[in-house]
Scaffold this active site. Structure first.
Site, PDB file in Angstrom:
ATOM      1  N   ARG A 138     -42.923  20.807  12.209  1.00 56.96           N
ATOM      2  CA  ARG A 138     -41.781  21.257  11.384  1.00 56.96           C
ATOM      3  C   ARG A 138     -41.192  20.174  10.483  1.00 56.96           C
ATOM      4  O   ARG A 138     -40.065  20.332  10.002  1.00 56.96           O
ATOM      5  CB  ARG A 138     -40.649  21.814  12.258  1.00 56.96           C
ATOM      6  CG  ARG A 138     -41.062  22.874  13.257  1.00 56.96           C
ATOM      7  CD  ARG A 138     -41.543  24.130  12.582  1.00 56.96           C
ATOM      8  NE  ARG A 138     -41.657  25.229  13.532  1.00 56.96           N
ATOM      9  CZ  ARG A 138     -42.562  26.194  13.431  1.00 56.96           C
ATOM     10  NH1 ARG A 138     -43.449  26.187  12.451  1.00 56.96           N
ATOM     11  NH2 ARG A 138     -42.597  27.168  14.304  1.00 56.96           N
ATOM     12  N   HIS A 191     -56.492  31.284  10.796  1.00 57.20           N
ATOM     13  CA  HIS A 191     -55.525  32.187  11.445  1.00 57.20           C
ATOM     14  C   HIS A 191     -56.008  33.598  11.113  1.00 57.20           C
ATOM     15  O   HIS A 191     -55.854  34.062   9.985  1.00 57.20           O
ATOM     16  CB  HIS A 191     -54.134  31.909  10.874  1.00 57.20           C
ATOM     17  CG  HIS A 191     -53.086  32.894  11.275  1.00 57.20           C
ATOM     18  ND1 HIS A 191     -51.986  32.551  12.015  1.00 57.20           N
ATOM     19  CD2 HIS A 191     -52.947  34.224  11.036  1.00 57.20           C
ATOM     20  CE1 HIS A 191     -51.227  33.607  12.217  1.00 57.20           C
ATOM     21  NE2 HIS A 191     -51.785  34.643  11.629  1.00 57.20           N
ATOM     22  N   ASN A 235     -47.482  35.096  17.626  1.00 53.80           N
ATOM     23  CA  ASN A 235     -48.492  35.678  16.747  1.00 53.80           C
ATOM     24  C   ASN A 235     -49.765  34.838  16.834  1.00 53.80           C
ATOM     25  O   ASN A 235     -49.721  33.663  16.494  1.00 53.80           O
ATOM     26  CB  ASN A 235     -47.977  35.685  15.306  1.00 53.80           C
ATOM     27  CG  ASN A 235     -48.895  36.464  14.400  1.00 53.80           C
ATOM     28  OD1 ASN A 235     -49.740  37.224  14.866  1.00 53.80           O
ATOM     29  ND2 ASN A 235     -48.749  36.258  13.101  1.00 53.80           N
ATOM     30  N   ASP A 290     -50.548  25.636  20.051  1.00 56.66           N
ATOM     31  CA  ASP A 290     -49.814  26.333  18.979  1.00 56.66           C
ATOM     32  C   ASP A 290     -48.307  26.131  19.188  1.00 56.66           C
ATOM     33  O   ASP A 290     -47.506  27.061  18.985  1.00 56.66           O
ATOM     34  CB  ASP A 290     -50.164  27.827  18.930  1.00 56.66           C
ATOM     35  CG  ASP A 290     -49.711  28.473  17.623  1.00 56.66           C
ATOM     36  OD1 ASP A 290     -49.147  27.766  16.766  1.00 56.66           O
ATOM     37  OD2 ASP A 290     -49.904  29.695  17.467  1.00 56.66           O
ATOM     38  N   PHE A 329     -41.923  34.491  15.174  1.00 56.42           N
ATOM     39  CA  PHE A 329     -43.018  34.354  16.133  1.00 56.42           C
ATOM     40  C   PHE A 329     -43.157  32.889  16.537  1.00 56.42           C
ATOM     41  O   PHE A 329     -43.052  32.005  15.694  1.00 56.42           O
ATOM     42  CB  PHE A 329     -44.338  34.775  15.486  1.00 56.42           C
ATOM     43  CG  PHE A 329     -44.476  36.236  15.192  1.00 56.42           C
ATOM     44  CD1 PHE A 329     -44.843  37.122  16.182  1.00 56.42           C
ATOM     45  CD2 PHE A 329     -44.268  36.727  13.900  1.00 56.42           C
ATOM     46  CE1 PHE A 329     -45.011  38.476  15.915  1.00 56.42           C
ATOM     47  CE2 PHE A 329     -44.420  38.082  13.613  1.00 56.42           C
ATOM     48  CZ  PHE A 329     -44.793  38.956  14.626  1.00 56.42           C
ATOM     49  N   GLY A 330     -43.449  32.639  17.813  1.00 57.48           N
ATOM     50  CA  GLY A 330     -43.806  31.278  18.201  1.00 57.48           C
ATOM     51  C   GLY A 330     -43.144  30.819  19.478  1.00 57.48           C
ATOM     52  O   GLY A 330     -42.013  31.214  19.788  1.00 57.48           O
TER      53      GLY A 330
HETATM   54  O1  DOR Z   1     -46.496  32.393  16.860  1.00 55.93           O
HETATM   55  C1  DOR Z   1     -46.793  31.718  15.879  1.00 55.93           C
HETATM   56  N1  DOR Z   1     -45.921  30.819  15.348  1.00 55.93           N
HETATM   57  N2  DOR Z   1     -47.993  31.888  15.312  1.00 55.93           N
HETATM   58  C2  DOR Z   1     -48.326  31.296  14.164  1.00 55.93           C
HETATM   59  O2  DOR Z   1     -49.431  31.490  13.709  1.00 55.93           O
HETATM   60  C3  DOR Z   1     -47.352  30.440  13.442  1.00 55.93           C
HETATM   61  C4  DOR Z   1     -46.355  29.888  14.358  1.00 55.93           C
HETATM   62  C5  DOR Z   1     -45.161  29.275  13.665  1.00 55.93           C
HETATM   63  O3  DOR Z   1     -45.350  28.506  12.721  1.00 55.93           O
HETATM   64  O4  DOR Z   1     -44.032  29.521  14.098  1.00 55.93           O
END
Ligand code: DOR
Length: 451
Positions: free
Chosen positions: A64, A179, A278, A305, A323-324
């Site tokens: 990030r 991806h 995701n 991830d 997502f994440g």
């Molecule tokens: O869950 C996910 N978060 N999948 C991804 O492909 C991207 C990631 C994110 O950058 O937050």
């Protein structure tokens, strides 16, 4: 400066080593591995009942930085890494601005040099702005030292553009980390498509949204001769496609995340956005296929991830949450608890997928204890039990799907380039944080890769 690690079980899949031995580090490098080693003046680490192996290489991490440093930054992310036994990370390009220009690569590398505890290998975007419209300047990104190309977070929807990217990637010997998600099939979805999505009243993402793109990318890799690495594989159908392609000799590798192995869609029952990822958590049958894929070598690597998001971003309606999930600090514990303890993978198999395999995929000189190699080492206590708590995590974000889990297996000492960067001596005792050594050139190896 000498460090002698005595009496551990040394596992180094790169050199087919598994047995009791001592490891001597001199001037930041592995000097010798053998029995009954002695070294005058060395700092001695007692590794009895522990595993001594190469530092883990996590080839899929979102740090990030730049741009979203309220979620994570190069300092907090690499601290989380070394606390998890991870000594090298490949950081994804979906930063703000994205890593689609050599100046951003230069920023990441120089900042990592200043504040990084682990080695940081930037991945560059395939397309400018991750928009999927125009190729990034792949040649100059390669010259700037990136280790792979990826629009991760998004697919490259245009097959024509990806085919051209593959031609360049091949020329510059870079893997494309794909991806796999057909947006026309996944649109609006937030969880795995199926009965659980229906009961929850949430829109599903079908397995085929991933599999269509895996199939496409395998064909494109076969057509161009490029190396495609499939990120976060999540479905049984993807495993089958990969297995067939590998049998045909396609240049493909693949990774799976700990959360896709340890959890199923059933975790979503409480609408907790810390399980929103995701690709989505899938069915029990998918998890079984992923395990088989790991066991038979169809899936080469385990990668987190690690995707930090701030608490307030996740504490919204499920549909709107990003997502994440984070994963650096729980990687080892989850792999040992969920894969090794029940006998799905041996320690050697697990460590291979966390060290030498990702290093080879990225073409970096890590994941080995070969004499002469830079000493990146993790000492693991496989019996150490610990509980995952938000306060116990160094990551700026706390969006772990494993909060409250009792895990068995933990990094107790992490060494990067011969320096002890993390050492944990007790149950949730916090940690000894060793400040980064300014000037230590953790990016030196990137230059080597670039040459
Ligand atoms: O869950 C996910 N978060 N999948 C991804 O492909 C991207 C990631 C994110 O950058 O937050």
């Amino acid at each position: 400066m000498r460090i002698l690690i005595k009496g551990g079980r040394v596992i180094d899949p790169a050199n087919h080593l598994d047995g009791a031995a001592d490891v001597l580090i001199e001037n930041g490098r592995i000097a010798e591995i053998g029995h009954g080693l002695a070294a005058r003046g060395a700092q001695v680490i007692d590794a009895r009942d522990c595993i001594v192996c190469p530092g883990l290489v996590d080839m899929h991490v979102h740090l990030r930085d730049p741009g979203q440093t309220h979620k994570e930054d190069l300092s907090s992310g690499t601290l989380a890494a070394v606390r998890g036994g991870v000594t090298s990370v490949a950081c994804m390009a979906n930063t703000d601005p994205p890593i689609d220009h050599p100046t951003v690569v230069e920023y990441v590398r120089s900042r990592a040099k200043q504040v990084g505890r682990a080695r940081v290998y930037p991945v560059a975007a395939v397309t400018k702005g991750l928009r999927g419209e125009e190729l990034s300047p792949i040649g100059s990104l390669a010259a700037a030292g990136v280790v792979a190309l990826s629009d991760d977070g998004r697919p490259v929807m245009s097959a024509g553009l990806l085919r051209r990217a593959m031609a360049y990637a091949r020329m510059f010997k870079l893997p494309i980390v794909s991806h796999c998600e057909d947006l026309t099939l996944s649109e609006g979805g937030v969880v795995n498509e199926g009965p659980i999505a229906a009961v929850l009243g949430l829109k599903g993402i079908p397995a085929i949204a991933e599999e269509v793109m895996v199939a496409r990318d395998l064909l494109l890799a076969e057509d161009t001769g490029a190396h495609v690495h499939i990120a976060h594989v999540s479905t049984a159908g993807s495993v089958r496609l990969l297995r067939e392609a590998k049998r045909r000799g396609v240049r493909v590798t693949a990774e799976v995340t700990p959360h896709h192995l340890a959890l199923t869609e059933e975790a979503l029952q409480g609408y907790d956005a810390n399980f929103k990822v995701n690709p989505p958590l899938r069915s029990r049958g998918d998890v079984e296929a992923l395990l088989e894929g790991l066991q038979d070598g169809t899936i080469d690597a385990i990668a987190t991830d690690h995707a930090p998001h701030a608490i307030e971003e996740k504490l919204v309606e499920f549909d709107r949450a990003p997502f994440g999930v984070i994963g650096l600090e729980t990687l080892l514990g989850v792999v040992f608890t969920v894969l090794v303890l029940p006998g799905h993978l041996s320690e050697v198999q697990a460590i291979r997928k966390l060290t030498v395999n990702p290093s080879r995929i990225l073409g970096i000189p890590r994941g080995t204890l070969s004499p002469g190699a830079e000493a990146d080492i993790v000492i693991i206590d496989p019996q150490r039990e610990w509980t995952v708590t938000p306060e116990g995590l160094a990551s700026k974000s706390k969006n772990s799907p494993f909060l409250g889990w009792r895990l068995r297996g933990k990094a107790v000492t992490t060494i990067v380039g011969g320096e002890i960067v993390y050492s944990d001596q007790g149950e949730n005792s916090g940690f000894v944080e060793v400040p980064p050594t300014t000037g230590r050139d953790l990016c030196r190896d990137i230059e080597e890769v670039a040459q």
